[in-house]
Design a protein around this motif. Structure first.
Motif, PDB file in Angstrom:
ATOM      1  N   ASP A  73       0.852  -1.186   0.000  1.00  0.00           N
ATOM      2  CA  ASP A  73       0.000   0.000   0.000  1.00  0.00           C
ATOM      3  C   ASP A  73       0.891   1.241   0.000  1.00  0.00           C
ATOM      4  O   ASP A  73       1.508   1.585   1.009  1.00  0.00           O
ATOM      5  N   GLU A  74       0.926   1.907  -1.153  1.00  0.00           N
ATOM      6  CA  GLU A  74       1.896   2.984  -1.328  1.00  0.00           C
ATOM      7  C   GLU A  74       1.702   4.117  -0.335  1.00  0.00           C
ATOM      8  O   GLU A  74       2.665   4.635   0.236  1.00  0.00           O
ATOM      9  N   ARG A  75       0.436   4.459  -0.112  1.00  0.00           N
ATOM     10  CA  ARG A  75       0.186   5.571   0.790  1.00  0.00           C
ATOM     11  C   ARG A  75       0.689   5.256   2.197  1.00  0.00           C
ATOM     12  O   ARG A  75       1.355   6.066   2.836  1.00  0.00           O
ATOM     13  N   PHE A  76       0.350   4.059   2.663  1.00  0.00           N
ATOM     14  CA  PHE A  76       0.762   3.660   4.009  1.00  0.00           C
ATOM     15  C   PHE A  76       2.289   3.602   4.093  1.00  0.00           C
ATOM     16  O   PHE A  76       2.905   4.062   5.062  1.00  0.00           O
ATOM     17  N   ARG A  77       2.904   3.070   3.021  1.00  0.00           N
ATOM     18  CA  ARG A  77       4.354   2.910   3.013  1.00  0.00           C
ATOM     19  C   ARG A  77       5.055   4.266   3.085  1.00  0.00           C
ATOM     20  O   ARG A  77       5.964   4.466   3.895  1.00  0.00           O
ATOM     21  N   THR A  78       4.634   5.185   2.238  1.00  0.00           N
ATOM     22  CA  THR A  78       5.294   6.500   2.235  1.00  0.00           C
ATOM     23  C   THR A  78       5.018   7.242   3.536  1.00  0.00           C
ATOM     24  O   THR A  78       5.879   7.954   4.051  1.00  0.00           O
ATOM     25  N   ASN A  79       3.849   7.022   4.080  1.00  0.00           N
ATOM     26  CA  ASN A  79       3.525   7.600   5.380  1.00  0.00           C
ATOM     27  C   ASN A  79       4.506   7.133   6.443  1.00  0.00           C
ATOM     28  O   ASN A  79       5.071   7.932   7.195  1.00  0.00           O
ATOM     29  N   LEU A  80       4.679   5.822   6.474  1.00  0.00           N
ATOM     30  CA  LEU A  80       5.601   5.233   7.441  1.00  0.00           C
ATOM     31  C   LEU A  80       7.006   5.780   7.233  1.00  0.00           C
ATOM     32  O   LEU A  80       7.693   6.160   8.181  1.00  0.00           O
ATOM     33  N   LYS A  81       7.401   5.814   5.969  1.00  0.00           N
ATOM     34  CA  LYS A  81       8.770   6.264   5.678  1.00  0.00           C
ATOM     35  C   LYS A  81       8.964   7.702   6.155  1.00  0.00           C
ATOM     36  O   LYS A  81       9.963   8.014   6.816  1.00  0.00           O
ATOM     37  N   LYS A  82       7.990   8.539   5.825  1.00  0.00           N
ATOM     38  CA  LYS A  82       8.081   9.931   6.263  1.00  0.00           C
ATOM     39  C   LYS A  82       8.235  10.005   7.768  1.00  0.00           C
ATOM     40  O   LYS A  82       9.081  10.721   8.301  1.00  0.00           O
ATOM     41  N   TYR A  83       7.387   9.255   8.435  1.00  0.00           N
ATOM     42  CA  TYR A  83       7.396   9.296   9.900  1.00  0.00           C
ATOM     43  C   TYR A  83       8.753   8.862  10.455  1.00  0.00           C
ATOM     44  O   TYR A  83       9.351   9.548  11.288  1.00  0.00           O
ATOM     45  N   PHE A  84       9.253   7.759   9.951  1.00  0.00           N
ATOM     46  CA  PHE A  84      10.510   7.242  10.499  1.00  0.00           C
ATOM     47  C   PHE A  84      11.698   8.104  10.080  1.00  0.00           C
ATOM     48  O   PHE A  84      12.678   8.210  10.812  1.00  0.00           O
ATOM     49  N   LEU A 127      11.675  11.160   9.972  1.00  0.00           N
ATOM     50  CA  LEU A 127      11.659  12.327  10.859  1.00  0.00           C
ATOM     51  C   LEU A 127      11.865  11.957  12.321  1.00  0.00           C
ATOM     52  O   LEU A 127      11.996  12.830  13.175  1.00  0.00           O
ATOM     53  N   THR A 128      11.861  10.672  12.603  1.00  0.00           N
ATOM     54  CA  THR A 128      11.888  10.246  14.002  1.00  0.00           C
ATOM     55  C   THR A 128      13.207   9.580  14.356  1.00  0.00           C
ATOM     56  O   THR A 128      13.590   8.579  13.748  1.00  0.00           O
ATOM     57  N   ASP A 129      13.906  10.146  15.317  1.00  0.00           N
ATOM     58  CA  ASP A 129      15.138   9.519  15.804  1.00  0.00           C
ATOM     59  C   ASP A 129      14.757   8.363  16.704  1.00  0.00           C
ATOM     60  O   ASP A 129      13.726   8.402  17.380  1.00  0.00           O
ATOM     61  N   PRO A 130      15.562   7.326  16.765  1.00  0.00           N
ATOM     62  CA  PRO A 130      16.822   7.099  16.057  1.00  0.00           C
ATOM     63  C   PRO A 130      16.640   6.232  14.821  1.00  0.00           C
ATOM     64  O   PRO A 130      17.533   5.470  14.476  1.00  0.00           O
ATOM     65  N   PHE A 131      15.490   6.346  14.186  1.00  0.00           N
ATOM     66  CA  PHE A 131      15.215   5.440  13.079  1.00  0.00           C
ATOM     67  C   PHE A 131      15.845   5.901  11.778  1.00  0.00           C
ATOM     68  O   PHE A 131      15.989   7.097  11.523  1.00  0.00           O
ATOM     69  N   GLU A 132      16.212   4.924  10.983  1.00  0.00           N
ATOM     70  CA  GLU A 132      16.786   5.209   9.676  1.00  0.00           C
ATOM     71  C   GLU A 132      16.194   4.195   8.708  1.00  0.00           C
ATOM     72  O   GLU A 132      16.373   2.977   8.881  1.00  0.00           O
ATOM     73  N   VAL A 133      15.468   4.677   7.725  1.00  0.00           N
ATOM     74  CA  VAL A 133      14.861   3.758   6.763  1.00  0.00           C
ATOM     75  C   VAL A 133      15.901   3.442   5.686  1.00  0.00           C
ATOM     76  O   VAL A 133      16.267   4.307   4.889  1.00  0.00           O
ATOM     77  N   ILE A 134      16.386   2.225   5.709  1.00  0.00           N
ATOM     78  CA  ILE A 134      17.437   1.825   4.777  1.00  0.00           C
ATOM     79  C   ILE A 134      16.867   1.639   3.374  1.00  0.00           C
ATOM     80  O   ILE A 134      17.450   2.054   2.388  1.00  0.00           O
ATOM     81  N   PHE A 135      15.726   0.967   3.307  1.00  0.00           N
ATOM     82  CA  PHE A 135      15.067   0.861   2.003  1.00  0.00           C
ATOM     83  C   PHE A 135      13.589   0.544   2.198  1.00  0.00           C
ATOM     84  O   PHE A 135      13.166   0.165   3.290  1.00  0.00           O
ATOM     85  N   THR A 136      12.830   0.717   1.138  1.00  0.00           N
ATOM     86  CA  THR A 136      11.434   0.308   1.147  1.00  0.00           C
ATOM     87  C   THR A 136      11.198  -0.578  -0.065  1.00  0.00           C
ATOM     88  O   THR A 136      11.934  -0.495  -1.055  1.00  0.00           O
ATOM     89  N   LEU A 192       1.330   5.400  15.064  1.00  0.00           N
ATOM     90  CA  LEU A 192       2.732   5.396  14.637  1.00  0.00           C
ATOM     91  C   LEU A 192       3.700   5.442  15.819  1.00  0.00           C
ATOM     92  O   LEU A 192       4.714   4.748  15.833  1.00  0.00           O
ATOM     93  N   GLU A 193       3.376   6.246  16.826  1.00  0.00           N
ATOM     94  CA  GLU A 193       4.277   6.352  17.976  1.00  0.00           C
ATOM     95  C   GLU A 193       4.415   5.001  18.680  1.00  0.00           C
ATOM     96  O   GLU A 193       5.468   4.664  19.206  1.00  0.00           O
ATOM     97  N   GLU A 194       3.309   4.281  18.671  1.00  0.00           N
ATOM     98  CA  GLU A 194       3.346   2.996  19.352  1.00  0.00           C
ATOM     99  C   GLU A 194       4.147   1.985  18.531  1.00  0.00           C
ATOM    100  O   GLU A 194       4.839   1.135  19.078  1.00  0.00           O
ATOM    101  N   ILE A 195       4.044   2.081  17.206  1.00  0.00           N
ATOM    102  CA  ILE A 195       4.857   1.227  16.349  1.00  0.00           C
ATOM    103  C   ILE A 195       6.328   1.517  16.612  1.00  0.00           C
ATOM    104  O   ILE A 195       7.143   0.606  16.763  1.00  0.00           O
ATOM    105  N   ALA A 196       6.650   2.796  16.695  1.00  0.00           N
ATOM    106  CA  ALA A 196       8.033   3.181  16.975  1.00  0.00           C
ATOM    107  C   ALA A 196       8.485   2.591  18.308  1.00  0.00           C
ATOM    108  O   ALA A 196       9.591   2.043  18.416  1.00  0.00           O
ATOM    109  N   SER A 197       7.613   2.672  19.300  1.00  0.00           N
ATOM    110  CA  SER A 197       7.960   2.133  20.616  1.00  0.00           C
ATOM    111  C   SER A 197       8.166   0.616  20.534  1.00  0.00           C
ATOM    112  O   SER A 197       9.062   0.050  21.167  1.00  0.00           O
ATOM    113  N   ALA A 198       7.342  -0.040  19.716  1.00  0.00           N
ATOM    114  CA  ALA A 198       7.493  -1.481  19.524  1.00  0.00           C
ATOM    115  C   ALA A 198       8.851  -1.799  18.909  1.00  0.00           C
ATOM    116  O   ALA A 198       9.520  -2.752  19.299  1.00  0.00           O
ATOM    117  N   LEU A 199       9.276  -0.973  17.962  1.00  0.00           N
ATOM    118  CA  LEU A 199      10.564  -1.220  17.310  1.00  0.00           C
ATOM    119  C   LEU A 199      11.707  -1.018  18.297  1.00  0.00           C
ATOM    120  O   LEU A 199      12.712  -1.736  18.245  1.00  0.00           O
TER     121      LEU A 199
END
Lengths: 211, 211
Positions: free
Chosen positions: A14-25, A27-36, A113-120
DNA sequence: CTACAATCCCCCATTTGGGGGGTATCTGAT
DNA sequence: ATCAGATACCCCCCAAATGGGGGATTGTAG
């Protein structure tokens, strides 16, 4: 590189969800999106080129190869990779299959999203996170399994001794654990053998564990 | 009564921890501590008198009857009761046993009070919460299960000997069956123990049969 | 009263586990 | 082609654990 960087990949069609996630991560430390990627196949190819990945966020309902099938393939390329399922499928079957295939966490797409980040964060520090509804499915699974009541051929004391015997204890260590004499343990075990119609430890354990 | 009241009971032998919890929940909406107990036995008696309970927070390391043994008893008195394990025991065995007995959630004692409260909210709304370390044990358990086919820790000869051992044969009777010397059987069995990381028949059989 | 669980005791032969030691094949990697 | 490693096979010693055979006393539930 930041030592507490968490390098992730997103595999989601799902492109929208994917780009949403990417944008969020992004912008959010300490995450780094290596690829999608939008499929397991494409994700695998990219994984080969990036050996510095910590976590892959994987959807299940993907076109082509399903995420479920993809889990073992990702783990094969990089066994220490943590696979986090992020999906809207919450059926017991899918959940169990994912866990059996080596998924570390299973998160509902409805999660904030914040909770997903916390899960990670949790996953990265060696733990595991399950969405409440997912976790509930899992405990239900376990509880069901127990409903098969087994034959009550052994008394509670005998069962207790049996369990300790299975752990490899000697008569005297069982005796110590139960604060009774080793001779008593022996008597109980004799009785256990009689009840189970066996005459040694091996058969007793086999019979006990079989049911 | 407040419709979103969550009525809980605490079964915990550590007095300080128990009173701490009680104080916290007494002060925290929407929780209501219906009763506290320092043993399963006492908890069961009080449960009979209070049929308006939602959740029981249960420790495992209790004097007398363990929390593990207590779970089915609580569920027997009140099947719709949610049993939440709150303990410092994090071994896979205990966790699985608890879940099989019908525990809804399993929380580490190291967890902050606010998080415990949040877990109880989750449980009350039909979900389940697992501490990250606990959840990790569970996923590890599932992942192991999958490898059962790949579990070729034993060579074919060793498997052969293992099967005969399970049937209760002695070294010499295994030797006769396989037309080799009893000393050879012994060597093989020593090797089996090494491979399975055990040091006696009981553990070996248990480990072999478990997968 | 009776049966049965749970506790305890002795004797003694057999089995086991842990520590050594060894030889002969076979296979996969260098 | 060689050589390390795994596998299967054999042997000794000895302490500890087991199992089978007797027996006994409590307490409790039917």
């Amino acid at each position: 590189m930041n030592p507490i960087n968490i390098r992730i990949a997103l595999v989601e069609d799902d492109e929208r969800f994917r780009t949403n996630l990417k944008k969020y991560f992004d912008l959010t430390d300490p995450f780094e999106v290596i690829f999608t990627a939008d499929s397991v196949e494409s994700g695998l190819i990219q994984l080969e080129a990036h050996d510095d990945l910590d976590i892959v966020l994987l959807d299940i309902g993907l076109p082509g190869m399903s995420g479920l099938e993809g889990i073992p393939l990702f783990k094969k390329v990089k066994p220490e990779l943590d696979v986090v399922i992020l999906t809207s499928y919450e059926e017991e079957q899918k959940i169990l299959k994912a866990l059996c295939s080596g998924a570390t966490s299973y998160i509902s797409k409805r999660t904030r999203l914040e909770e997903i980040a916390s899960a990670l964060h949790i996953v990265h520090s060696g733990g595991s996170f399950m969405s409440p509804s997912i976790a509930r499915e899992i405990v239900t699974y376990f509880a069901k399994g127990q409903n098969k009541e087994k034959k009550k051929i052994l008394t509670s004391r005998q069962t207790e001794i049996m369990e300790l015997m299975i752990e490899g204890n000697t008569y005297s260590s069982i005796a110590q654990a139960l604060l009774i004499s080793a001779e008593t343990v022996k008597s109980h075990i004799k009785q256990i053998y009689t009840n189970l119609h066996v005459n040694n430890k091996a058969q007793a354990i086999a019979k006990y564990m079989a049911n």
